[in-house]
Write a protein that holds these residues in place. Sequence first.
Motif, PDB file in Angstrom:
ATOM      1  N   THR A  27       0.823  -1.210   0.000  1.00  0.00           N
ATOM      2  CA  THR A  27       0.000   0.000   0.000  1.00  0.00           C
ATOM      3  C   THR A  27       0.856   1.259   0.000  1.00  0.00           C
ATOM      4  OG1 THR A  27      -0.190  -0.150   2.397  1.00  0.00           O
ATOM      5  CG2 THR A  27      -2.008  -1.051   1.092  1.00  0.00           C
ATOM      6  N   GLU A  28       2.041   1.183   0.588  1.00  0.00           N
ATOM      7  CA  GLU A  28       2.969   2.308   0.642  1.00  0.00           C
ATOM      8  C   GLU A  28       4.399   1.797   0.545  1.00  0.00           C
ATOM      9  OE1 GLU A  28       2.271   5.550   0.717  1.00  0.00           O
ATOM     10  OE2 GLU A  28       0.117   5.165   0.771  1.00  0.00           O
ATOM     11  N   THR A  32      -3.679 -12.348  -7.410  1.00  0.00           N
ATOM     12  CA  THR A  32      -4.173 -11.009  -7.765  1.00  0.00           C
ATOM     13  C   THR A  32      -5.628 -10.786  -7.364  1.00  0.00           C
ATOM     14  OG1 THR A  32      -4.882 -11.634 -10.003  1.00  0.00           O
ATOM     15  CG2 THR A  32      -2.588 -10.896  -9.731  1.00  0.00           C
ATOM     16  N   GLN A  33      -6.346 -11.847  -7.004  1.00  0.00           N
ATOM     17  CA  GLN A  33      -7.791 -11.699  -6.757  1.00  0.00           C
ATOM     18  C   GLN A  33      -8.135 -10.809  -5.566  1.00  0.00           C
ATOM     19  OE1 GLN A  33      -9.667 -15.463  -6.176  1.00  0.00           O
ATOM     20  NE2 GLN A  33      -8.563 -15.928  -4.296  1.00  0.00           N
ATOM     21  N   ASN A  34      -7.267 -10.716  -4.583  1.00  0.00           N
ATOM     22  CA  ASN A  34      -7.581  -9.909  -3.398  1.00  0.00           C
ATOM     23  C   ASN A  34      -6.852  -8.569  -3.350  1.00  0.00           C
ATOM     24  OD1 ASN A  34      -9.409 -11.787  -2.272  1.00  0.00           O
ATOM     25  ND2 ASN A  34      -7.681 -13.018  -1.593  1.00  0.00           N
ATOM     26  N   LEU A  35      -6.158  -8.211  -4.425  1.00  0.00           N
ATOM     27  CA  LEU A  35      -5.512  -6.899  -4.453  1.00  0.00           C
ATOM     28  C   LEU A  35      -6.587  -5.813  -4.515  1.00  0.00           C
ATOM     29  CD1 LEU A  35      -2.582  -7.490  -6.986  1.00  0.00           C
ATOM     30  CD2 LEU A  35      -2.432  -7.315  -4.488  1.00  0.00           C
ATOM     31  N   ARG A  92       1.813   0.594  -4.498  1.00  0.00           N
ATOM     32  CA  ARG A  92       3.183   0.912  -4.899  1.00  0.00           C
ATOM     33  C   ARG A  92       3.945  -0.394  -5.097  1.00  0.00           C
ATOM     34  NH1 ARG A  92       0.454   4.735  -4.922  1.00  0.00           N
ATOM     35  NH2 ARG A  92       0.677   6.695  -3.857  1.00  0.00           N
ATOM     36  N   TYR A  93       4.968  -0.364  -5.957  1.00  0.00           N
ATOM     37  CA  TYR A  93       5.807  -1.548  -6.131  1.00  0.00           C
ATOM     38  C   TYR A  93       7.258  -1.120  -6.253  1.00  0.00           C
ATOM     39  CZ  TYR A  93       7.295  -0.867 -10.931  1.00  0.00           C
ATOM     40  OH  TYR A  93       7.915  -0.381 -12.053  1.00  0.00           O
ATOM     41  N   TYR A 142      10.535   1.128  -9.823  1.00  0.00           N
ATOM     42  CA  TYR A 142       9.489   1.362  -8.831  1.00  0.00           C
ATOM     43  C   TYR A 142       8.395   2.195  -9.474  1.00  0.00           C
ATOM     44  CZ  TYR A 142      11.296   6.100  -8.332  1.00  0.00           C
ATOM     45  OH  TYR A 142      11.686   7.386  -8.585  1.00  0.00           O
ATOM     46  N   GLY A 143       7.233   2.211  -8.835  1.00  0.00           N
ATOM     47  CA  GLY A 143       6.153   3.024  -9.366  1.00  0.00           C
ATOM     48  C   GLY A 143       4.816   2.691  -8.745  1.00  0.00           C
ATOM     49  N   ILE A 144       3.769   3.096  -9.427  1.00  0.00           N
ATOM     50  CA  ILE A 144       2.393   2.934  -8.971  1.00  0.00           C
ATOM     51  C   ILE A 144       1.769   1.737  -9.671  1.00  0.00           C
ATOM     52  CG2 ILE A 144       0.102   4.019  -8.958  1.00  0.00           C
ATOM     53  CD1 ILE A 144       1.593   6.714  -8.757  1.00  0.00           C
TER      54      ILE A 144
END
Length: 118
Positions: free
Chosen positions: A47-48, A82-85, A92-93, A109-111
């Motif tokens: 999330t951050e 990915t189903q619960n993202l 963020r990654y 990195y990014g959104i």
Amino acid sequence: MAADTYDLTIDQGADWFWSIRWLVGKNRRSATPKDVNGYTVKLVIATEYNSATPLLQLTDGNGATLIPDDGTFAFHATAAQTQNLPTGRKLRYEVRATSPDSVVKRLSYGIVTVNPRV
């Protein structure tokens, strides 16, 4: 050299594939693939930045694959992963590679935008 910024899109509840190629050189035309033999890689979605609890983590043998001579790190998250993202443009990654002598390099990195399923 600073990490590249690139935004990702994931479809919720679907398999997701992405790869990143590490090139070395002064410009993209003359750049050559970095030999990543012996490296490890980790892609974290949270999330951050600096979150203690990642929502998804892909590592060597667990969703991440190295193609050493090509300088490529390939990632695969399953539909179950990915189903619960959470949907929207909220996450963020970052991708970090670690050399055999423990030098850590942030590659990207990014959104992350997660498109909802029906």
